[in-house]
Enzyme design. Structure first.
Site, PDB file in Angstrom:
ATOM      1  N   ASP A 333       5.341  -7.223  10.692  1.00 53.42           N
ATOM      2  CA  ASP A 333       6.430  -7.907  10.001  1.00 53.42           C
ATOM      3  C   ASP A 333       6.012  -9.336   9.626  1.00 53.42           C
ATOM      4  O   ASP A 333       5.091  -9.903  10.191  1.00 53.42           O
ATOM      5  CB  ASP A 333       7.695  -7.945  10.853  1.00 53.42           C
ATOM      6  CG  ASP A 333       7.508  -8.693  12.164  1.00 53.42           C
ATOM      7  OD1 ASP A 333       6.443  -8.521  12.787  1.00 53.42           O
ATOM      8  OD2 ASP A 333       8.401  -9.445  12.568  1.00 53.42           O
ATOM      9  N   GLU A 334       6.728  -9.880   8.668  1.00 53.84           N
ATOM     10  CA  GLU A 334       6.641 -11.294   8.279  1.00 53.84           C
ATOM     11  C   GLU A 334       5.209 -11.782   8.026  1.00 53.84           C
ATOM     12  O   GLU A 334       4.716 -12.694   8.684  1.00 53.84           O
ATOM     13  CB  GLU A 334       7.317 -12.166   9.331  1.00 53.84           C
ATOM     14  CG  GLU A 334       8.818 -11.931   9.423  1.00 53.84           C
ATOM     15  CD  GLU A 334       9.527 -12.941  10.299  1.00 53.84           C
ATOM     16  OE1 GLU A 334      10.543 -13.497   9.863  1.00 53.84           O
ATOM     17  OE2 GLU A 334       9.045 -13.174  11.428  1.00 53.84           O
ATOM     18  N   ILE A 335       4.553 -11.153   7.068  1.00 55.95           N
ATOM     19  CA  ILE A 335       3.278 -11.693   6.603  1.00 55.95           C
ATOM     20  C   ILE A 335       3.596 -12.891   5.707  1.00 55.95           C
ATOM     21  O   ILE A 335       4.251 -12.750   4.675  1.00 55.95           O
ATOM     22  CB  ILE A 335       2.470 -10.638   5.836  1.00 55.95           C
ATOM     23  CG1 ILE A 335       2.218  -9.414   6.721  1.00 55.95           C
ATOM     24  CG2 ILE A 335       1.157 -11.240   5.336  1.00 55.95           C
ATOM     25  CD1 ILE A 335       1.441  -9.718   7.985  1.00 55.95           C
TER      26      ILE A 335
END
Length: 578
Positions: A333-335
């Site tokens: 998640d959340e690159i």
């Protein structure tokens, strides 16, 4: 089939006793979560024998559960908060035995295992019967039976029959142990409370950018240099104890090692594989789009460095060895584009017409097949397919080996996931994030500087405000807007406690009894037989259950003044809008 009988003697003390007020046949008994089907046509009860025993098949996990429940049943002496209106049948013999019959003693605690059970307590006769397809269903029935016993001396309803099974196979709590550390005993207490609420998946978000507390034999440097210190680590022996405790309570322990984002803590041991490590998360003068992380604690694994995969495969192999759970949560998640762009090699890759999404695809292509080769189904956060900026093509994530956990945009993202053919675990932040509503942890945050004439301060400086009440959680339908076929792809849900502002001092109160609200909706639903939502009737029942959890050592937060429970109905409103 060999049986063991565990007898326990308990001196019965004569005196006053309390019970539940039976406003209807089923309302006279408080079982949480509410059973699928309960028949109790005549609200009657009998004494529990001081030599009450449980006969059960011998099983490495069921037998400890039987011993634990027997002790609890005979010593708890729960006194409900409302005086009883149940007839004690003095002529009926005391209940002597609970006989457990399990059809399949070999079924492992995996996703989709049969958790159904039936419980029969006859009006006459000394034996109650608990029948289950698997030991895990038997554990659910034992919990129900334990909640049926009350008073001192102990009493139990008679002439009662329950047939029970869950609506959703995946019912979980996610706990982040990276941002703040939790002792093993805190995790065990949480798992025990989960079992009491018939929740069955402890999603352990073990590592993140802030710390790497898991000691892995192949790469011990990660914990040695990435944890908060030697007293804030989880050893292989700790993990084994937690996993076994989970099995004895019917709770799967699902590990999450988030990557390639959320990996700043890896840089202490392997600085060359982490981009933007130890850099300030949102540099002064830069736009939000150019940040290096979405909160303090930056660092992403570098997909272009071969050493990254050498280290990561050791991490995966060790984690799979420690956790027998068939699901492996790989995060993803959340690159944050700015973090990868801070690396010179990645800058060169991008200047040659490469894209950040290609970088993520390279990473997934180098790790996903390896996880699958270890006989694991891979769970990712939804970002891997739904992020606005960095995501992979669905063609590289075959649905048969992939599960997506959704946390954004409520039912909309759930719909996107299942319509693409993927199984979904629902953790919508608008409904299921238990950390929300406590502001944020940033200093120098102008969002807190609200004008005194501005009325509501909105979200109080937090993107996930406001606080998610138990009613918000209870009323959420996780298959909302889905077709019948799409709904079949929703495995269940998880409430989540991220730990930026949580640690052991607030653990119980942040989770309970709000997680209990989700537990009932995923077990037997949030609607009555007519299809109406039952949150109004659930208040008194959840209050009672909360007090019982407190008596069992779970510091669940209060829902109402005690006066409300002592004065039934007086704290309700008859107006639909106030």
């Amino acid at each position: 089939m060999r049986f063991i009988i565990i007898p326990v003697s308990c001196a019965l003390i004569l005196g006053l006793f309390s019970s539940l007020t039976p406003t209807s046949a089923s309302a006279g008994i408080n079982v949480w979560p509410k059973p699928t089907s309960l028949s109790w046509p005549h609200p009657q009860a009998t004494l529990l024998s001081p030599t009450f025993s449980i006969s059960s098949p011998n099983h490495p996990y069921l037998s400890p559960a039987v011993k634990r429940y027997l002790l609890q049943i005979l010593t708890e002496h729960h006194r409900p908060l409302v005086d009883p209106a149940v007839n004690l049948v003095n002529s009926s013999p005391s209940l002597q035995t609970l006989a457990i019959i399990v059809a399949d003693l070999t079924a492992p605690l995996h996703h989709g295992v049969n958790e159904s059970y039936s419980l029969s307590i006859p009006s006459t006769g000394p034996t109650a019967n608990l029948t289950a397809e698997t030991v895990w269903g038997a554990m659910r029935g034992l919990e129900t039976f334990s909640q049926l016993v009350w008073g001192d001396p102990s009493r139990v309803p008679v002439g009662l029959y329950i047939w029970d099974f869950p609506l959703f196979a995946h019912r979980g709590v996610m706990l982040d142990t990276s941002r703040n550390y939790y002792e093993v005993e805190d995790l065990l207490r949480t798992i025990g409370a989960m079992s009491a609420n018939k929740l069955n998946v402890f999603h352990w978000h073990i590592t993140d950018s802030h710390s790497f507390p898991l000691v892995l034999p192949s790469v011990p440097e990660l914990a040695a240099k990435g944890s908060y210190g030697p007293r804030m680590q989880y050893s292989p022996a700790d993990v084994a104890a937690i996993v076994r405790f989970g099995l004895e309570h019917g709770v799967r322990v699902l590990p999450e090692i988030d990557s390639p984002g959320h990996t700043g803590s890896w840089a202490g041991a392997y600085p060359n594989i982490v981009t933007c490590a130890n850099m300030f998360w949102w540099p002064a003068g830069s736009e939000w789009a150019d940040r290096l992380a979405s909160e303090p604690g930056a660092g992403h694994l570098n997909p272009l460095n071969p050493k990254t995969y050498e280290v990561l495969k050791n991490v995966i192999a060790d984690t799979v060895t420690l956790f027998p759970e068939p699901f492996y949560h790989a995060g993803a998640d959340e690159i944050i584009p700015g973090c990868w762009k801070a690396d010179p090699a990645i800058q060169s890759f991008l200047s040659d017409n490469g894209t950040l999404s290609q970088l993520l695809e390279n990473f997934v292509n180098s790790t996903f097949p390896y996880i699958v080769s270890l006989n694991r189904t891979v769970v990712y956060w939804e970002d891997i397919l739904l992020d606005d900026n960095v995501k992979v093509n669905a063609s590289i994530l075959p649905p048969e080996h992939t599960i997506l956990q959704t946390w954004n945009n409520g039912p909309n993202n759930t719909k996107l996931i299942v319509s693409a053919g993927y199984r979904a675990i629902v953790s919508s932040s608008e409904f299921y994030y238990l950390d929300c509503g406590h502001g944020d942890f940033l200093g120098n945050d102008s969002q807190y500087d609200q004008p005194p004439t501005g009325g509501s301060a909105g979200n109080g400086g937090s993107w996930c405000g406001p606080f998610k009440t138990w009613q918000t959680i209870y009323n959420y339908d996780i298959t909302y807007g889905l077709s019948q076929e799409e709904s079949k792809l929703v495995l269940g849900g998880e409430v989540a406690l991220w730990s930026e502002q949580a640690d052991p001092t607030v653990l119980d109160a942040r989770i309970w009894p709000r997680a209990s609200a989700m537990a009932e909706t995923l077990w037997s639903g949030n609607r009555d037989e007519t299809g109406m939502k039952r949150y109004a009737g659930a208040m008194d029942r959840l209050n009672e259950w909360r007090y019982r959890m407190v008596s069992r050592g779970i510091h669940a937060e209060p829902l109402q003044p005690l006066w409300c429970i002592r004065n039934p109905g007086m704290c309700n409103t008859v107006h639909p809008f106030v």
